[in-house]
Design an enzyme around this catalytic site. Structure first.
Site, short mmCIF file in Angstrom:
data_model
loop_
_atom_site.label_atom_id
_atom_site.label_comp_id
_atom_site.label_asym_id
_atom_site.label_seq_id
_atom_site.Cartn_x
_atom_site.Cartn_y
_atom_site.Cartn_z
N ASP A 60 41.22 9.91 2.76
CA ASP A 60 39.99 10.71 2.64
C ASP A 60 40.26 11.95 1.79
OD1 ASP A 60 37.58 11.99 2.92
OD2 ASP A 60 37.73 12.31 5.08
N LYS A 62 38.25 12.67 -0.66
CA LYS A 62 36.92 13.01 -1.19
C LYS A 62 37.01 13.28 -2.69
CE LYS A 62 35.17 14.72 3.14
NZ LYS A 62 36.48 14.80 3.82
N ASP A 65 36.53 14.22 -9.12
CA ASP A 65 37.11 14.73 -10.37
C ASP A 65 36.66 13.87 -11.56
OD1 ASP A 65 38.86 16.20 -12.10
OD2 ASP A 65 40.14 16.58 -10.37
O1 NUP Z 1 30.56 14.28 6.28
C1 NUP Z 1 31.72 14.20 6.65
N1 NUP Z 1 32.09 14.76 7.81
C2 NUP Z 1 33.39 14.72 8.29
O2 NUP Z 1 33.66 15.29 9.35
C3 NUP Z 1 32.68 13.49 5.91
C4 NUP Z 1 34.00 13.40 6.37
N2 NUP Z 1 34.89 12.71 5.68
N3 NUP Z 1 34.34 14.02 7.57
C5 NUP Z 1 35.74 13.90 8.04
O3 NUP Z 1 35.77 13.28 9.32
C6 NUP Z 1 36.44 15.26 8.20
O4 NUP Z 1 37.06 15.60 6.99
C7 NUP Z 1 37.42 14.97 9.33
O5 NUP Z 1 38.59 14.37 8.79
C8 NUP Z 1 36.71 13.93 10.18
C9 NUP Z 1 35.97 14.45 11.39
O6 NUP Z 1 36.82 15.02 12.31
P1 NUP Z 1 36.33 15.45 13.78
O7 NUP Z 1 35.13 16.33 13.62
O8 NUP Z 1 36.03 14.20 14.54
O9 NUP Z 1 37.52 16.20 14.31
#
Ligand code: NUP
Length: 218
Positions: A60, A62, A65
């Protein structure tokens, strides 16, 4: 990623050994582990290889770039053993396509971010949602990331793009696994509600059982 549990573990820890031990212990309850910058910048990219011996790894980063850099980062992640990468859709079709093209060389997957789960994401991302879904479709992604704490958005996205939906925002961010699944999510992504709980293994099993029960009642 083979769907057995519907649960992806967000391993946002900083310690290598703790992450590997916990992922091993909960491996029966998850379908993949998702790694993000906190873990990879703390422990090094080798953690991807180490985790890939236990379960599928979703990187992840994201990616947002220019195409050749998106492609290089994806290549490193896949070479280390990742099964999938997460990329932003807002950088446009060419950037996203650079990820799907690279993924195809590794038999890997790409998930694009079309909306986010945190307060404030609506400022920019909501009005762009149709466009972000369109860009994702054109880039031939394998699935999208959609906010699990906003089931209405999951439904909206499901209507716009026929693909797998992975939903974070469950537990610590207020979302409920069952609601996300019933709105159309295929997988829920959970971090803190597992690794910050007093009994992470029990929590992972409970979260998995909750959605699994739901699947079997469908
Ligand atoms: O919209 C998003 N929200 C999110 O929380 C997109 C994500 N990729 N995440 C990821 O999901 C965030 O970076 C983290 O790694 C995980 C959520 O973690 P938690 O809130 O369950 O601890």
């Amino acid at each position: 990623m083979q769907k057995q549990n519907g649960l992806i573990f967000a391993a946002d820890l900083k310690e290598r050994r703790k992450t590997l031990n916990l992922t091993r212990k909960i491996s029966d309850y998850i379908d993949a582990v998702k790694v993000n910058y906190p873990l990879v910048l703390s422990t090094g990219a080798e953690i991807i290889s180490d985790l890939s011996d236990i379960t599928d790894v979703i990187a992840d980063f994201k990616l947002a770039d220019v195409p050749h850099i998106n492609s290089r980062i994806s290549k490193i992640a896949f070479n280390k053993g990742a099964s999938a990468v997460i990329c932003h859709a807002f950088t446009g079709e060419e950037s996203l396509k650079s990820c799907t093209k690279t993924a195809s060389e590794f038999d890997g997957e790409v998930y694009s971010v079309v909306n986010m789960s945190h307060p404030g994401s609506e400022d920019v991302m909501d009005s762009s949602l149709p466009k972000l879904c369109e860009i994702s479709k054109k880039a031939d992604i394998d699935g999208v990331i959609a906010p699990g704490n906003q089931p209405d958005k999951i439904e909206m996205i499901k209507n716009k793009i026929d693909t797998k939906i992975l939903s974070p925002g469950i537990g610590a961010q207020g979302g409920k696994g069952k609601k996300a699944i019933s709105a159309g999510a295929d997988y829920i992504i959970v971090g803190r509600s597992i690794y910050d709980s007093t009994d992470p293994v029990k929590s992972a099993k409970k979260i998995r059982d909750n959605i699994k029960m739901y699947y079997s009642n469908e």
